[in-house]
Design a protein around this motif. Structure first.
Motif, PDB file in Angstrom:
ATOM      1  N   LEU A  51       0.821  -1.440  -0.088  1.00  0.00           N
ATOM      2  CA  LEU A  51       0.227  -0.221   0.342  1.00  0.00           C
ATOM      3  C   LEU A  51       0.839   1.371  -0.300  1.00  0.00           C
ATOM      4  O   LEU A  51       0.700   2.500  -0.364  1.00  0.00           O
ATOM      5  N   TYR A  61      -3.311   8.491  -5.185  1.00  0.00           N
ATOM      6  CA  TYR A  61      -3.306   8.507  -5.131  1.00  0.00           C
ATOM      7  C   TYR A  61      -2.130   8.628  -3.422  1.00  0.00           C
ATOM      8  O   TYR A  61      -1.189   8.022  -2.580  1.00  0.00           O
ATOM      9  N   GLY A  64      -2.706   9.509   0.866  1.00  0.00           N
ATOM     10  CA  GLY A  64      -2.479   8.413   1.734  1.00  0.00           C
ATOM     11  C   GLY A  64      -1.651   8.726   1.839  1.00  0.00           C
ATOM     12  O   GLY A  64      -2.042   8.112   3.003  1.00  0.00           O
ATOM     13  N   PHE A 114      -7.555  -5.088  -3.168  1.00  0.00           N
ATOM     14  CA  PHE A 114      -8.528  -4.379  -2.714  1.00  0.00           C
ATOM     15  C   PHE A 114      -9.184  -4.668  -1.555  1.00  0.00           C
ATOM     16  O   PHE A 114      -9.086  -4.514  -0.346  1.00  0.00           O
ATOM     17  N   ARG A 117      -6.530  -4.857   1.234  1.00  0.00           N
ATOM     18  CA  ARG A 117      -7.169  -3.788   2.178  1.00  0.00           C
ATOM     19  C   ARG A 117      -8.356  -3.293   2.917  1.00  0.00           C
ATOM     20  O   ARG A 117      -8.663  -3.071   4.473  1.00  0.00           O
ATOM     21  N   MET A 118      -9.487  -3.372   1.837  1.00  0.00           N
ATOM     22  CA  MET A 118     -10.250  -3.195   2.728  1.00  0.00           C
ATOM     23  C   MET A 118     -11.198  -4.596   4.243  1.00  0.00           C
ATOM     24  O   MET A 118     -11.578  -3.537   5.346  1.00  0.00           O
ATOM     25  N   ILE A 151      -7.086   4.047   0.353  1.00  0.00           N
ATOM     26  CA  ILE A 151      -6.785   2.830  -0.786  1.00  0.00           C
ATOM     27  C   ILE A 151      -7.194   3.100  -1.564  1.00  0.00           C
ATOM     28  O   ILE A 151      -8.925   2.700  -2.328  1.00  0.00           O
TER      29      ILE A 151
END
Length: 303
Positions: A51, A61, A64, A114, A117-118, A151
């Motif tokens: 990430l 991103y 982030g 994804f 990470r979620m 994310i």
């Protein structure tokens, strides 16, 4: 004489002070939480490394890096509310914890970043629910939701959001350029100029800054507004601002291609205008905020 011996025995074997006992008890109380943190590091360190790499390589991103600091500030800002929230441990959070671990496994073995990470956000919500109660989840719901902004969305989902906006921006730009003396032929995200074809997806990336602008609008709204409704308006205002900025960048690129130098227009101007339009977008966000306060000044001052 026996009295002296008995006193000596007490001195040789003194009772441990209450402060040391309370300190040891406090450390034992935090031991389960420290163990959980260690397990989270073991489970998610590879996901976290990837990430951070995406934050450093994906321009969409790069914001982030700011999100964890903002979340830490949100928790610190709510420290009094957190301390006053009663702790009621609940087994109802366990199913969410189990579901989050299953989602993590599916994401790892399905090579879906994804999803994995979620799962961390779902797992944090489940752990907070289990150890501290649903009331604590409600207090921390905004910091948990803010984590989603860090994310990266899957490419298929991101394209579903940004590509229609690119088509809209290219259509508006193709209508504006003829007003400035540049004839155009518009087809999809391609604008055909007399000199060359201008593909919006490559020549302009103003829509790509949408996520960064949206995230900064959330930060801006939290610090400078006190009502949820006005914060939501500011966040949603970032979408038309991003589209307008992209239109201006496409028009500027088209004018440079037609009247200046195509190579410089798609080189230096392309890179430089991206930063300029992002700064202009932030200024537009500020102007929207000022307009909101002028329209309803009393509501803007309510706490």
């Amino acid at each position: 004489m026996p009295y002296a011996v008995d006193s000596a025995a007490k001195v040789a074997n003194p009772e441990p002070p209450l402060t040391s006992l309370s300190g040891a008890k406090a450390r034992l109380e935090w031991l389960p939480y420290a163990s959980i943190v260690l397990l989270l590091v073991v489970l998610y360190y590879r996901v976290g490394i990837k990430l951070v790499y995406d934050w450093s390589t994906l321009p969409d991103y790069s914001h982030g890096f700011l999100v964890p600091f903002f979340v830490a500030f949100l928790i610190w800002d709510k420290r009094k509310v957190i301390q006053s929230t009663p702790i009621r441990q609940s087994w109802l959070g366990v199913p969410l914890v189990v579901l989050s671990l299953a989602v993590l496994i599916l994401g790892i073995y399905g090579v879906e970043l994804f999803t994995s990470r979620m799962s961390f956000i779902f797992l944090m919500a489940g752990l907070i629910w289990t150890f501290f109660g649903w009331a604590m989840v409600r207090v921390l719901r905004f910091p948990l939701l803010v984590l989603i902004l860090a994310i990266p969305f899957p490419a298929i989902l991101f394209n579903q959001i940004t590509f229609p906006l690119q088509l809209l921006a290219s259509r508006i730009a193709s209508d504006v350029l003829p007003l400035l003396g540049v004839p155009t032929l518009h087809e999809g995200n391609v604008i055909e100029l007399p000199v060359m074809k201008l593909e919006v997806a490559e020549a302009c990336s103003g829509i790509r800054s949408l996520m960064s602008l949206f995230t900064l609008s959330v930060f801006y709204g939290y610090f400078l507004e006190h009502t949820t409704r006005r914060r939501v308006i500011l966040a949603l205002a970032s979408i038309p601002i991003a589209v307008t900025a992209n239109v201006a960048r496409i028009v500027g690129t088209g004018l440079c291609v037609q009247y200046w130098d195509p190579e410089k227009a798609l080189g230096f101007f392309h890179e430089f205008s991206g930063w300029v339009m992002f700064v202009i977008s932030l200024v537009c966000l500020y102007l929207v905020h000022r307009a909101m306060r002028l329209i309803s000044p009393e509501k803007a001052q309510t706490t």
